[in-house]
Motif scaffolding. Structure first.
Motif, PDB file in Angstrom:
ATOM      1  N   GLN A 178      16.155 -19.851 -23.286  1.00 35.00           N
ATOM      2  CA  GLN A 178      14.714 -19.993 -23.433  1.00 35.00           C
ATOM      3  C   GLN A 178      14.023 -20.136 -22.088  1.00 35.00           C
ATOM      4  OE1 GLN A 178      14.762 -23.296 -26.195  1.00 35.00           O
ATOM      5  NE2 GLN A 178      14.491 -21.964 -27.970  1.00 35.00           N
ATOM      6  N   ALA A 179      14.681 -20.788 -21.138  1.00 30.13           N
ATOM      7  CA  ALA A 179      14.107 -20.932 -19.793  1.00 30.13           C
ATOM      8  C   ALA A 179      13.977 -19.584 -19.099  1.00 30.13           C
ATOM      9  CB  ALA A 179      14.975 -21.864 -18.954  1.00 30.13           C
ATOM     10  N   LYS A 180      14.778 -18.624 -19.546  1.00 35.30           N
ATOM     11  CA  LYS A 180      14.737 -17.285 -18.980  1.00 35.30           C
ATOM     12  C   LYS A 180      13.915 -16.326 -19.835  1.00 35.30           C
ATOM     13  CE  LYS A 180      19.274 -17.791 -16.787  1.00 35.30           C
ATOM     14  NZ  LYS A 180      18.739 -17.770 -15.406  1.00 35.30           N
ATOM     15  N   GLY A 181      13.255 -16.882 -20.876  1.00 39.16           N
ATOM     16  CA  GLY A 181      12.447 -16.056 -21.750  1.00 39.16           C
ATOM     17  C   GLY A 181      13.257 -15.164 -22.667  1.00 39.16           C
ATOM     18  N   ARG A 182      14.489 -15.569 -22.950  1.00 39.91           N
ATOM     19  CA  ARG A 182      15.372 -14.778 -23.791  1.00 39.91           C
ATOM     20  C   ARG A 182      15.683 -15.527 -25.082  1.00 39.91           C
ATOM     21  NH1 ARG A 182      17.888 -10.709 -20.825  1.00 39.91           N
ATOM     22  NH2 ARG A 182      18.364  -9.893 -22.910  1.00 39.91           N
ATOM     23  N   PRO A 183      16.147 -14.824 -26.133  1.00 43.89           N
ATOM     24  CA  PRO A 183      16.509 -15.509 -27.380  1.00 43.89           C
ATOM     25  C   PRO A 183      17.722 -16.412 -27.187  1.00 43.89           C
ATOM     26  CG  PRO A 183      17.129 -13.185 -27.454  1.00 43.89           C
ATOM     27  CD  PRO A 183      16.289 -13.360 -26.226  1.00 43.89           C
ATOM     28  N   ARG A 184      17.849 -17.395 -28.061  1.00 43.79           N
ATOM     29  CA  ARG A 184      18.920 -18.383 -27.947  1.00 43.79           C
ATOM     30  C   ARG A 184      20.305 -17.741 -27.946  1.00 43.79           C
ATOM     31  NH1 ARG A 184      18.100 -23.707 -28.828  1.00 43.79           N
ATOM     32  NH2 ARG A 184      20.093 -23.885 -29.910  1.00 43.79           N
ATOM     33  N   LEU A 185      20.496 -16.683 -28.716  1.00 45.05           N
ATOM     34  CA  LEU A 185      21.810 -16.045 -28.779  1.00 45.05           C
ATOM     35  C   LEU A 185      22.227 -15.462 -27.428  1.00 45.05           C
ATOM     36  CD1 LEU A 185      21.842 -14.318 -32.288  1.00 45.05           C
ATOM     37  CD2 LEU A 185      23.398 -16.100 -31.461  1.00 45.05           C
TER      38      LEU A 185
END
Length: 240
Positions: free
Chosen positions: A25-32
């Motif tokens: 999430q810190a990288k703007g990506r989904p949790r998976l």
């Protein structure tokens, strides 16, 4: 008793691999995305065990409470477990890693169970590093299941209730063939044990690390393992 060799490193390290979702999430990506990165980190840490003389490594992959997460995340994690086994089976065998799974298998799908059995079978003769993966595992659930099996043996007349002690119950746990962990590491800055190896870690040393699991490098692992030798383990006793 007090540890006779305070400089000796941990024989068994257990890890609560926390922080995958926050890392993504810190990288703007989904949790998976974070879970996949975390799975790659496992490979590095497993390889670091041999030169550190860590004979046993137990990792918390999926807890009994993780079913509360969204259906998409749970489904994605189950797919990730299947992918991990398929991708890593040959390498684990060749590198001498023995794999075991602990936890309640009832809720796991048949395909994943088949792959878990295959990986355990393929690596059963290895002994360089013993990797135990906890899937659908909870410490309280494990003790409850062990108690049920023990009670069944008592009811069947196969076990004298007067002979039941701590060692008896230990023989009914998922981890009955493993030594208790010397060191438990939790990443991500959370300072709780989250129902992990409750019985087995009664006298384990704990290390809570701020680093999120996908960033937990081999170097950091080496430092944590190295610092273990500075601790004096008294197991309730007083040093001479």
């Amino acid at each position: 008793m007090v540890s006779e060799d305070p400089q000796k490193g941990p024989r068994h390290v257990a890890i609560i691999m926390d922080g995958n979702g926050r890392w993504a999430q810190a990288k703007g990506r989904p949790r998976l995305f974070g879970h996949h990165a975390g799975a790659r980190r496992v490979k590095e840490i497993v390889r670091a065990c041999k030169p550190l003389d860590v004979k046993y490594l137990t990792i918390f992959a999926f807890s009994t409470e993780n079913w509360k997460r969204t259906q998409s995340e749970v489904s994605g994690l189950m797919t990730l477990f299947r992918q991990y086994i398929k991708r890593e089976m040959r390498g684990l065998k060749e590198e001498g890693v023995r794999v075991r799974f602990i936890g309640d298998r009832v809720r796991l799908d048949d395909k994943l169970l088949e792959m878990m059995d295959d990986l355990e079978e393929v690596t059963k003769d290895n002994d360089v590093v013993n990797l135990t993966i906890a899937i659908n595992y909870g410490g309280r659930d494990e003790v409850a299941r062990a108690t049920k099996r023990l009670a069944t043996d008592v009811a069947a007349g196969n076990l004298d209730p007067e002979s039941v002690d701590e060692e008896t119950l230990t023989r009914y746990l998922d981890t009955r063939v493993l030594p208790d962990p010397d060191l438990v590491i939790r990443t991500s800055g959370e300072a709780r044990i989250s129902n992990f190896l409750l019985w087995q870690s009664a006298y384990s040393e704990y290390e809570f690390i701020d680093t999120l699991w996908p960033d937990f490098s081999e170097d950091e692992f080496c430092k944590v393992v190295g610092s273990f030798g500075k601790r004096k383990r008294r197991f309730g006793a007083v040093p001479a």
